[in-house]
Design a protein around this motif. Sequence first.
Motif, PDB file in Angstrom:
ATOM      1  N   MET A   1       0.833  -1.172   0.000  1.00 19.90           N
ATOM      2  CA  MET A   1       0.000   0.000   0.000  1.00 19.90           C
ATOM      3  C   MET A   1       0.883   1.242   0.000  1.00 19.90           C
ATOM      4  N   LYS A   2       0.729   2.062  -1.008  1.00 23.63           N
ATOM      5  CA  LYS A   2       1.520   3.289  -1.112  1.00 23.63           C
ATOM      6  C   LYS A   2       0.831   4.405  -0.338  1.00 23.63           C
ATOM      7  N   ARG A   3       1.592   5.127   0.468  1.00 24.64           N
ATOM      8  CA  ARG A   3       1.061   6.239   1.259  1.00 24.64           C
ATOM      9  C   ARG A   3       1.651   7.536   0.733  1.00 24.64           C
ATOM     10  N   ASP A   4       0.853   8.601   0.704  1.00 26.53           N
ATOM     11  CA  ASP A   4       1.391   9.866   0.229  1.00 26.53           C
ATOM     12  C   ASP A   4       2.260  10.501   1.308  1.00 26.53           C
ATOM     13  N   LYS A   5       3.106  11.414   0.888  1.00 18.82           N
ATOM     14  CA  LYS A   5       4.093  12.003   1.812  1.00 18.82           C
ATOM     15  C   LYS A   5       3.440  12.745   2.970  1.00 18.82           C
ATOM     16  N   HIS A   6       2.256  13.335   2.740  1.00 25.90           N
ATOM     17  CA  HIS A   6       1.584  14.059   3.823  1.00 25.90           C
ATOM     18  C   HIS A   6       1.102  13.097   4.912  1.00 25.90           C
ATOM     19  N   GLU A   7       0.627  11.959   4.491  1.00 27.51           N
ATOM     20  CA  GLU A   7       0.177  10.940   5.439  1.00 27.51           C
ATOM     21  C   GLU A   7       1.357  10.430   6.270  1.00 27.51           C
ATOM     22  N   VAL A   8       2.476  10.215   5.617  1.00 27.27           N
ATOM     23  CA  VAL A   8       3.679   9.739   6.313  1.00 27.27           C
ATOM     24  C   VAL A   8       4.173  10.792   7.297  1.00 27.27           C
ATOM     25  N   MET A   9       4.184  12.064   6.868  1.00 20.87           N
ATOM     26  CA  MET A   9       4.643  13.134   7.770  1.00 20.87           C
ATOM     27  C   MET A   9       3.727  13.245   8.985  1.00 20.87           C
ATOM     28  N   ARG A  10       2.423  13.137   8.787  1.00 19.53           N
ATOM     29  CA  ARG A  10       1.486  13.194   9.925  1.00 19.53           C
ATOM     30  C   ARG A  10       1.744  12.040  10.888  1.00 19.53           C
ATOM     31  N   ALA A  11       1.990  10.872  10.343  1.00 19.66           N
ATOM     32  CA  ALA A  11       2.243   9.702  11.189  1.00 19.66           C
ATOM     33  C   ALA A  11       3.536   9.889  11.982  1.00 19.66           C
ATOM     34  N   LEU A  12       4.588  10.351  11.340  1.00 24.85           N
ATOM     35  CA  LEU A  12       5.861  10.567  12.038  1.00 24.85           C
ATOM     36  C   LEU A  12       5.733  11.679  13.079  1.00 24.85           C
ATOM     37  N   ALA A  13       5.144  12.808  12.682  1.00 30.66           N
ATOM     38  CA  ALA A  13       4.989  13.930  13.610  1.00 30.66           C
ATOM     39  C   ALA A  13       4.131  13.531  14.796  1.00 30.66           C
ATOM     40  N   GLY A  14       3.134  12.708  14.563  1.00 32.19           N
ATOM     41  CA  GLY A  14       2.275  12.229  15.648  1.00 32.19           C
ATOM     42  C   GLY A  14       3.013  11.382  16.670  1.00 32.19           C
ATOM     43  N   ARG A  15       4.148  10.869  16.279  1.00 28.12           N
ATOM     44  CA  ARG A  15       4.985  10.069  17.195  1.00 28.12           C
ATOM     45  C   ARG A  15       6.169  10.884  17.720  1.00 28.12           C
ATOM     46  N   GLY A  16       6.141  12.218  17.460  1.00 31.02           N
ATOM     47  CA  GLY A  16       7.194  13.094  17.969  1.00 31.02           C
ATOM     48  C   GLY A  16       8.469  13.061  17.151  1.00 31.02           C
ATOM     49  N   ILE A  17       8.404  12.560  15.952  1.00 32.85           N
ATOM     50  CA  ILE A  17       9.586  12.481  15.096  1.00 32.85           C
ATOM     51  C   ILE A  17       9.606  13.701  14.175  1.00 32.85           C
ATOM     52  N   PRO A  18      10.642  14.557  14.287  1.00 33.37           N
ATOM     53  CA  PRO A  18      10.719  15.721  13.398  1.00 33.37           C
ATOM     54  C   PRO A  18      10.822  15.266  11.940  1.00 33.37           C
ATOM     55  N   CYS A  19      10.067  15.915  11.066  1.00 32.09           N
ATOM     56  CA  CYS A  19      10.092  15.530   9.662  1.00 32.09           C
ATOM     57  C   CYS A  19       9.618  16.694   8.799  1.00 32.09           C
ATOM     58  N   GLY A  20       9.870  16.600   7.545  1.00 37.63           N
ATOM     59  CA  GLY A  20       9.413  17.606   6.597  1.00 37.63           C
ATOM     60  C   GLY A  20       9.413  17.021   5.208  1.00 37.63           C
ATOM     61  N   ALA A  21       8.647  17.627   4.343  1.00 33.43           N
ATOM     62  CA  ALA A  21       8.551  17.136   2.967  1.00 33.43           C
ATOM     63  C   ALA A  21       9.822  17.463   2.194  1.00 33.43           C
ATOM     64  N   VAL A  22      10.204  16.560   1.328  1.00 34.57           N
ATOM     65  CA  VAL A  22      11.278  16.808   0.381  1.00 34.57           C
ATOM     66  C   VAL A  22      10.602  16.903  -0.977  1.00 34.57           C
ATOM     67  N   LEU A  23      10.610  18.106  -1.540  1.00 30.01           N
ATOM     68  CA  LEU A  23       9.918  18.350  -2.797  1.00 30.01           C
ATOM     69  C   LEU A  23      10.896  18.369  -3.956  1.00 30.01           C
ATOM     70  N   ASP A  24      10.442  17.862  -5.097  1.00 29.29           N
ATOM     71  CA  ASP A  24      11.280  18.017  -6.290  1.00 29.29           C
ATOM     72  C   ASP A  24      11.018  19.408  -6.871  1.00 29.29           C
ATOM     73  N   THR A  25      11.775  19.785  -7.867  1.00 28.33           N
ATOM     74  CA  THR A  25      11.689  21.139  -8.410  1.00 28.33           C
ATOM     75  C   THR A  25      10.291  21.469  -8.918  1.00 28.33           C
ATOM     76  N   ALA A  26       9.655  20.543  -9.607  1.00 34.17           N
ATOM     77  CA  ALA A  26       8.307  20.797 -10.134  1.00 34.17           C
ATOM     78  C   ALA A  26       7.323  21.050  -9.000  1.00 34.17           C
ATOM     79  N   GLU A  27       7.440  20.292  -7.906  1.00 29.29           N
ATOM     80  CA  GLU A  27       6.545  20.482  -6.762  1.00 29.29           C
ATOM     81  C   GLU A  27       6.777  21.839  -6.099  1.00 29.29           C
ATOM     82  N   VAL A  28       8.032  22.257  -5.999  1.00 32.06           N
ATOM     83  CA  VAL A  28       8.342  23.564  -5.409  1.00 32.06           C
ATOM     84  C   VAL A  28       7.746  24.677  -6.267  1.00 32.06           C
ATOM     85  N   LEU A  29       7.952  24.604  -7.578  1.00 37.02           N
ATOM     86  CA  LEU A  29       7.471  25.655  -8.474  1.00 37.02           C
ATOM     87  C   LEU A  29       5.948  25.730  -8.524  1.00 37.02           C
TER      88      LEU A  29
END
Length: 101
Positions: A1-29
């Motif tokens: 099951m593939k999870r989107d990056k936002h779901e993964v970040m919420r799961a990690l942050a919910g466990r107190g693990i610092p995290c942030g999205a890594v965006l490619d250039t197209a996503e940043v623009l």
Amino acid sequence: MKRDKHEVMRALAGRGIPCGAVLDTAEVLDDPHLRERGMVFDLDHPTRGRFAMIGSPLRMSDSPTEASPAPLYGEHTEEVLTTLAGYTPEDVRRFREQGIV
């Protein structure tokens, strides 16, 4: 099951693990928040046309930055030679005739 990056970040942050999205250039623009803050903007270039560009991350109220397109080949030759190098416009004309510039 593939999870989107936002779901993964919420799961990690919910466990107190610092995290942030890594965006490619197209996503940043394409990020609406970055565009709203002026970090991504469109720039007009005389040969390339209009394109998205990432702005300076430094924001200083006393030293604002302004983006401009890169100069075209030879665009500032006369200005550099006359204002910085001390040549006259006649010198520059002669340089052009001789193929120096």
